[in-house]
Design a protein around this motif. Structure first.
Motif, PDB file in Angstrom:
ATOM      1  N   UNK A   4       0.832  -1.019   0.116  1.00 27.76           N
ATOM      2  CA  UNK A   4      -0.119   0.296  -0.150  1.00 27.76           C
ATOM      3  C   UNK A   4       0.587   1.336  -0.245  1.00 27.76           C
ATOM      4  N   UNK A   5       1.966   1.149   1.440  1.00 27.73           N
ATOM      5  CA  UNK A   5       2.806   2.119   0.698  1.00 27.73           C
ATOM      6  C   UNK A   5       3.680   2.300  -0.071  1.00 27.73           C
ATOM      7  N   UNK A   6       4.104   1.293  -1.055  1.00 29.44           N
ATOM      8  CA  UNK A   6       4.407   1.930  -2.477  1.00 29.44           C
ATOM      9  C   UNK A   6       3.374   2.207  -3.464  1.00 29.44           C
ATOM     10  N   UNK A   7       2.162   1.601  -3.642  1.00 25.83           N
ATOM     11  CA  UNK A   7       0.980   3.051  -4.952  1.00 25.83           C
ATOM     12  C   UNK A   7       1.152   3.858  -4.537  1.00 25.83           C
ATOM     13  N   UNK A   8       1.255   4.237  -2.770  1.00 26.19           N
ATOM     14  CA  UNK A   8       0.335   5.769  -1.872  1.00 26.19           C
ATOM     15  C   UNK A   8       2.510   6.664  -2.817  1.00 26.19           C
ATOM     16  N   UNK A   9       3.311   6.097  -2.980  1.00 26.95           N
ATOM     17  CA  UNK A   9       4.253   6.445  -2.992  1.00 26.95           C
ATOM     18  C   UNK A   9       4.439   7.048  -4.616  1.00 26.95           C
ATOM     19  N   UNK A  10       4.041   5.676  -5.265  1.00 22.67           N
ATOM     20  CA  UNK A  10       3.967   6.117  -6.735  1.00 22.67           C
ATOM     21  C   UNK A  10       3.240   7.118  -6.753  1.00 22.67           C
ATOM     22  N   UNK A  11       2.339   7.680  -6.629  1.00 26.38           N
ATOM     23  CA  UNK A  11       1.223   8.507  -6.776  1.00 26.38           C
ATOM     24  C   UNK A  11       1.779   9.721  -6.378  1.00 26.38           C
ATOM     25  N   UNK A  12       2.145   9.957  -5.256  1.00 29.01           N
ATOM     26  CA  UNK A  12       2.908  11.118  -4.604  1.00 29.01           C
ATOM     27  C   UNK A  12       4.197  11.455  -6.307  1.00 29.01           C
ATOM     28  N   UNK A  13       4.652  10.478  -6.490  1.00 28.31           N
ATOM     29  CA  UNK A  13       4.881  10.588  -7.045  1.00 28.31           C
ATOM     30  C   UNK A  13       5.402  11.367  -8.533  1.00 28.31           C
ATOM     31  N   UNK A  14       4.063  10.918  -9.043  1.00 25.34           N
ATOM     32  CA  UNK A  14       3.792  11.270 -10.375  1.00 25.34           C
ATOM     33  C   UNK A  14       2.600  12.577 -10.364  1.00 25.34           C
ATOM     34  N   UNK A  15       2.176  13.215  -8.664  1.00 27.08           N
ATOM     35  CA  UNK A  15       2.258  14.618  -8.648  1.00 27.08           C
ATOM     36  C   UNK A  15       2.873  15.174  -8.149  1.00 27.08           C
ATOM     37  N   UNK A  16       3.712  15.015  -7.706  1.00 28.17           N
ATOM     38  CA  UNK A  16       5.514  16.571  -7.244  1.00 28.17           C
ATOM     39  C   UNK A  16       6.097  15.987  -8.849  1.00 28.17           C
ATOM     40  N   UNK A  17       5.959  15.478  -9.811  1.00 26.19           N
ATOM     41  CA  UNK A  17       5.810  15.453 -11.197  1.00 26.19           C
ATOM     42  C   UNK A  17       5.257  15.889 -11.679  1.00 26.19           C
ATOM     43  N   UNK A  18       3.908  16.988 -11.495  1.00 26.53           N
ATOM     44  CA  UNK A  18       3.320  16.714 -12.360  1.00 26.53           C
ATOM     45  C   UNK A  18       3.035  16.717 -13.337  1.00 26.53           C
ATOM     46  N   UNK A  50       1.822   7.210 -11.792  1.00 19.97           N
ATOM     47  CA  UNK A  50       2.322   6.277 -10.882  1.00 19.97           C
ATOM     48  C   UNK A  50       2.690   4.866 -11.972  1.00 19.97           C
ATOM     49  N   UNK A  51       2.659   4.361 -12.748  1.00 19.82           N
ATOM     50  CA  UNK A  51       2.727   2.716 -13.292  1.00 19.82           C
ATOM     51  C   UNK A  51       3.764   3.545 -13.597  1.00 19.82           C
ATOM     52  N   UNK A  52       4.155   4.072 -14.392  1.00 18.62           N
ATOM     53  CA  UNK A  52       5.594   4.059 -14.911  1.00 18.62           C
ATOM     54  C   UNK A  52       6.389   4.177 -13.362  1.00 18.62           C
ATOM     55  N   UNK A  53       6.144   4.726 -12.269  1.00 16.11           N
ATOM     56  CA  UNK A  53       7.002   4.569 -11.289  1.00 16.11           C
ATOM     57  C   UNK A  53       7.024   3.395 -11.048  1.00 16.11           C
ATOM     58  N   UNK A  54       6.245   2.754 -10.929  1.00 17.25           N
ATOM     59  CA  UNK A  54       5.722   0.995 -10.660  1.00 17.25           C
ATOM     60  C   UNK A  54       7.069   0.386 -11.113  1.00 17.25           C
ATOM     61  N   UNK A  55       6.794   0.278 -12.372  1.00 17.27           N
ATOM     62  CA  UNK A  55       7.204  -0.704 -12.729  1.00 17.27           C
ATOM     63  C   UNK A  55       8.727   0.018 -13.544  1.00 17.27           C
ATOM     64  N   UNK A  56       9.233   0.927 -13.262  1.00 17.92           N
ATOM     65  CA  UNK A  56      10.199   1.383 -13.467  1.00 17.92           C
ATOM     66  C   UNK A  56      11.532   0.773 -12.742  1.00 17.92           C
ATOM     67  N   UNK A  77      11.626  12.430 -13.083  1.00 16.18           N
ATOM     68  CA  UNK A  77      11.169  13.508 -11.945  1.00 16.18           C
ATOM     69  C   UNK A  77      12.914  14.358 -11.827  1.00 16.18           C
ATOM     70  N   UNK A  78      12.340  15.463 -11.913  1.00 18.89           N
ATOM     71  CA  UNK A  78      13.686  16.725 -11.762  1.00 18.89           C
ATOM     72  C   UNK A  78      13.343  16.417 -10.312  1.00 18.89           C
ATOM     73  N   UNK A  79      14.438  18.085 -10.308  1.00 19.52           N
ATOM     74  CA  UNK A  79      14.883  18.529  -8.500  1.00 19.52           C
ATOM     75  C   UNK A  79      13.521  18.693  -7.896  1.00 19.52           C
ATOM     76  N   UNK A  80      13.399  19.977  -9.120  1.00 24.46           N
ATOM     77  CA  UNK A  80      11.734  20.322  -8.239  1.00 24.46           C
ATOM     78  C   UNK A  80      10.638  19.261  -7.607  1.00 24.46           C
ATOM     79  N   UNK A  81      10.633  18.439  -8.515  1.00 21.87           N
ATOM     80  CA  UNK A  81       9.458  17.032  -8.577  1.00 21.87           C
ATOM     81  C   UNK A  81       9.700  16.496  -6.762  1.00 21.87           C
ATOM     82  N   UNK A  82      11.133  16.484  -7.281  1.00 19.20           N
ATOM     83  CA  UNK A  82      11.788  15.794  -5.920  1.00 19.20           C
ATOM     84  C   UNK A  82      11.153  16.973  -4.942  1.00 19.20           C
TER      85      UNK A  82
END
Length: 86
Positions: A1-15, A20-26, A35-40
């Motif tokens: 559950x944490x992993x999926x939530x983190x992936x969604x957060x990365x997607x949101x942070x990167x606008x 999220x699927x790309x993050x989960x399958x990377x 994922x840029x430094x601003x997104x980080x």
């Protein structure tokens, strides 16, 4: 559950530049996905707020922001340590 939530957060942070699927399958670092430094920086704020953990940028915190597995482990360890002190 944490992993999926983190992936969604990365997607949101990167606008939405990274999904999220790309993050989960990377199989590459998140920065290689775009994922840029601003997104980080946005991700740090979101993770610290949602999971009540601290990401220390003077240590290996920056490495955590480029690796979903490492970030998930950091959150799990921080939460576990906090629970051990209760």
């Amino acid at each position: 559950m944490v992993r999926e939530r983190l992936a969604a957060m990365v997607a949101s942070a990167s606008d939405g530049a990274v999904t999220a699927d790309e993050v989960l399958n990377a199989s590459v670092p998140l920065s290689a996905l775009g994922v840029t430094s601003l997104a980080q920086m946005r991700l740090i704020d979101a993770v610290e707020t949602e999971f009540d953990v601290e990401i220390d940028l003077s240590g290996d915190g920056l490495d955590l922001l480029d690796d979903l597995d490492a970030l998930e482990r950091h959150i799990d360890e921080a939460r576990g340590a906090r629970g051990a002190h209760l």
